[in-house]
Design a protein around this motif. Structure first.
Motif, PDB file in Angstrom:
ATOM      1  N   SER A  66       0.883  -1.364   0.059  1.00 13.72           N
ATOM      2  CA  SER A  66       0.349   0.507   0.117  1.00 13.72           C
ATOM      3  C   SER A  66       0.268   1.088  -0.237  1.00 13.72           C
ATOM      4  N   PRO A  67       0.677   2.412  -0.261  1.00 10.95           N
ATOM      5  CA  PRO A  67       0.827   3.674  -0.046  1.00 10.95           C
ATOM      6  C   PRO A  67       1.743   4.064   1.140  1.00 10.95           C
ATOM      7  N   TYR A  68       0.431   4.127   1.511  1.00 13.34           N
ATOM      8  CA  TYR A  68       0.638   4.274   3.412  1.00 13.34           C
ATOM      9  C   TYR A  68       2.236   3.202   4.328  1.00 13.34           C
ATOM     10  N   ASP A  69       2.381   1.584   3.278  1.00 15.85           N
ATOM     11  CA  ASP A  69       2.976   0.592   4.010  1.00 15.85           C
ATOM     12  C   ASP A  69       4.308   1.500   3.474  1.00 15.85           C
ATOM     13  N   ALA A  70       4.574   1.662   2.511  1.00 19.18           N
ATOM     14  CA  ALA A  70       5.675   2.576   1.084  1.00 19.18           C
ATOM     15  C   ALA A  70       5.854   3.607   1.947  1.00 19.18           C
ATOM     16  N   CYS A  71       5.083   4.194   2.400  1.00 18.21           N
ATOM     17  CA  CYS A  71       5.787   5.215   3.276  1.00 18.21           C
ATOM     18  C   CYS A  71       6.519   5.070   4.250  1.00 18.21           C
ATOM     19  N   ARG A  72       5.941   4.623   5.235  1.00 19.38           N
ATOM     20  CA  ARG A  72       6.504   3.816   6.134  1.00 19.38           C
ATOM     21  C   ARG A  72       7.723   3.418   5.979  1.00 19.38           C
ATOM     22  N   ARG A  73       8.192   2.607   4.995  1.00 21.44           N
ATOM     23  CA  ARG A  73       9.136   1.847   4.421  1.00 21.44           C
ATOM     24  C   ARG A  73       9.816   2.491   4.347  1.00 21.44           C
ATOM     25  N   GLU A  74       9.626   3.475   2.990  1.00 21.77           N
ATOM     26  CA  GLU A  74      11.261   4.462   2.650  1.00 21.77           C
ATOM     27  C   GLU A  74      11.352   4.956   3.817  1.00 21.77           C
ATOM     28  N   VAL A  75      10.441   6.049   4.487  1.00 25.20           N
ATOM     29  CA  VAL A  75      10.814   6.673   5.330  1.00 25.20           C
ATOM     30  C   VAL A  75      12.525   6.242   6.433  1.00 25.20           C
ATOM     31  N   LEU A  76      12.046   4.966   6.814  1.00 23.57           N
ATOM     32  CA  LEU A  76      12.628   4.763   7.615  1.00 23.57           C
ATOM     33  C   LEU A  76      13.731   4.141   6.215  1.00 23.57           C
ATOM     34  N   GLU A  77      13.974   3.277   5.613  1.00 32.78           N
ATOM     35  CA  GLU A  77      14.885   3.245   4.970  1.00 32.78           C
ATOM     36  C   GLU A  77      15.661   4.807   4.406  1.00 32.78           C
ATOM     37  N   GLU A  78      15.220   5.576   4.199  1.00 33.67           N
ATOM     38  CA  GLU A  78      16.058   6.908   3.514  1.00 33.67           C
ATOM     39  C   GLU A  78      16.849   7.535   5.140  1.00 33.67           C
ATOM     40  N   THR A  84       5.255   6.730  13.520  1.00 36.56           N
ATOM     41  CA  THR A  84       3.854   6.274  13.274  1.00 36.56           C
ATOM     42  C   THR A  84       3.268   7.563  12.707  1.00 36.56           C
ATOM     43  N   ILE A  85       2.934   6.845  11.450  1.00 34.54           N
ATOM     44  CA  ILE A  85       2.731   8.322   9.747  1.00 34.54           C
ATOM     45  C   ILE A  85       1.152   8.132  10.124  1.00 34.54           C
ATOM     46  N   GLY A  86       0.956   9.851  10.064  1.00 29.79           N
ATOM     47  CA  GLY A  86      -0.296  10.300  10.882  1.00 29.79           C
ATOM     48  C   GLY A  86      -1.185  10.221   9.167  1.00 29.79           C
ATOM     49  N   PRO A  87      -2.615  10.962   8.497  1.00 26.79           N
ATOM     50  CA  PRO A  87      -3.765  11.260   8.504  1.00 26.79           C
ATOM     51  C   PRO A  87      -3.487  11.416   6.852  1.00 26.79           C
ATOM     52  N   LEU A  88      -3.496  11.226   5.710  1.00 27.09           N
ATOM     53  CA  LEU A  88      -3.782  11.218   4.643  1.00 27.09           C
ATOM     54  C   LEU A  88      -3.907  13.150   4.147  1.00 27.09           C
ATOM     55  N   LEU A  89      -2.562  13.527   3.493  1.00 26.53           N
ATOM     56  CA  LEU A  89      -3.005  15.174   3.221  1.00 26.53           C
ATOM     57  C   LEU A  89      -3.110  15.378   2.145  1.00 26.53           C
ATOM     58  N   PHE A 108       1.250  11.390   2.939  1.00 25.82           N
ATOM     59  CA  PHE A 108       0.789  11.875   4.788  1.00 25.82           C
ATOM     60  C   PHE A 108       1.404  12.409   5.288  1.00 25.82           C
ATOM     61  N   ASP A 109       0.980  12.813   6.939  1.00 27.37           N
ATOM     62  CA  ASP A 109       1.318  14.070   7.923  1.00 27.37           C
ATOM     63  C   ASP A 109       2.562  12.780   8.571  1.00 27.37           C
ATOM     64  N   GLY A 110       3.728  13.095   8.469  1.00 30.06           N
ATOM     65  CA  GLY A 110       4.816  12.471   8.699  1.00 30.06           C
ATOM     66  C   GLY A 110       4.938  12.808  10.653  1.00 30.06           C
ATOM     67  N   GLY A 111       3.997  13.803  10.836  1.00 30.95           N
ATOM     68  CA  GLY A 111       4.957  14.329  12.399  1.00 30.95           C
ATOM     69  C   GLY A 111       5.558  15.487  12.393  1.00 30.95           C
ATOM     70  N   VAL A 112       6.011  15.958  14.197  1.00 34.88           N
ATOM     71  CA  VAL A 112       7.002  17.026  14.066  1.00 34.88           C
ATOM     72  C   VAL A 112       7.688  15.960  15.224  1.00 34.88           C
ATOM     73  N   ILE A 160      -8.774  19.069   5.947  1.00 37.26           N
ATOM     74  CA  ILE A 160      -9.092  18.541   5.131  1.00 37.26           C
ATOM     75  C   ILE A 160      -8.007  17.938   4.039  1.00 37.26           C
ATOM     76  N   PRO A 161      -8.140  16.728   3.890  1.00 41.98           N
ATOM     77  CA  PRO A 161      -6.957  16.130   2.495  1.00 41.98           C
ATOM     78  C   PRO A 161      -7.781  16.767   1.533  1.00 41.98           C
ATOM     79  N   GLN A 162      -6.133  16.713   0.778  1.00 44.48           N
ATOM     80  CA  GLN A 162      -6.758  17.538  -0.769  1.00 44.48           C
ATOM     81  C   GLN A 162      -6.813  16.757  -1.950  1.00 44.48           C
ATOM     82  N   TYR A 163      -7.614  16.829  -2.812  1.00 44.91           N
ATOM     83  CA  TYR A 163      -6.539  15.117  -4.020  1.00 44.91           C
ATOM     84  C   TYR A 163      -6.463  16.920  -5.282  1.00 44.91           C
ATOM     85  N   SER A 164      -5.586  17.209  -5.589  1.00 45.56           N
ATOM     86  CA  SER A 164      -4.709  16.757  -6.788  1.00 45.56           C
ATOM     87  C   SER A 164      -4.070  16.872  -8.139  1.00 45.56           C
TER      88      SER A 164
END
Length: 170
Positions: A66-78, A84-89, A108-112, A160-164
């Motif tokens: 999933s895009p969410y799992d890819a985000c978590r994996r890539e943040v860890l790798e990079e 804890t990845i937050g909601p969709l932006l 996604f919101d990666g937090g502070v 409010i998440p956005q689509y573009s």
């Protein structure tokens, strides 16, 4: 329930009405990135070694990821952060250009970060990291990425998440 339980609950996939049609269908790249900030609101950017523009931590989803799992994996790798990845932006469609097929990019919101985290760059893929404002980063971003991240910052503020399409609200 787990994803595997959900797949079992779906039952057997339907058979192709016209054999071979699934292989002829277009395929899109899908990516997930994280908008990670410091306490001053600056965004964590990476300098990839394989392209001349800044990016946010994240990347292309692997097969059946999933895009969410890819985000978590890539943040860890990079950058070595297990967040804890937050909601969709933002969900942004990126048109085909050059050799690249079109893509769907999820931000996604990666937090502070609190400042105690140690960033560990992935050798050979990430040359450097920097916390920058969007204005500071603009000259080093593709225009479409600047538009996408501007929408992500707006979604963060509004909730409010956005689509573009290519970084522009449709």
């Amino acid at each position: 329930m787990s994803r595997q339980d959900d797949l079992i609950a779906e039952g057997e996939p339907e058979a192709e009405f016209h054999p071979g049609i699934a292989e002829r269908m277009p395929r899109k790249r899908v990516a997930g990135g994280a908008l990670i900030r410091d306490r001053d609101g600056r965004i964590l950017f990476i300098e990839p070694t394989y392209k001349p523009f800044l990016d946010i931590p994240g990347g292309i989803a692997e097969a059946n990821e999933s895009p969410y799992d890819a985000c978590r994996r890539e943040v860890l790798e990079e950058v070595g952060l297990e967040l804890t990845i937050g909601p969709l932006l933002v969900v942004d469609w990126d048109p085909a250009r050059g050799v690249w097929h079109d893509a769907i990019a999820f931000v996604f919101d990666g937090g502070v970060l609190n400042g105690d985290e140690e960033l560990v760059m992935q050798p050979g893929e990430v040359g450097a990291v920097a916390f920058l404002t969007l204005d500071e980063a603009q000259s080093r971003l593709r225009p479409s990425m600047h538009r996408r991240l501007t929408l992500a910052v707006q979604a963060l503020a509004s909730g409010i998440p956005q689509y573009s399409d290519f970084g522009r609200i449709v």
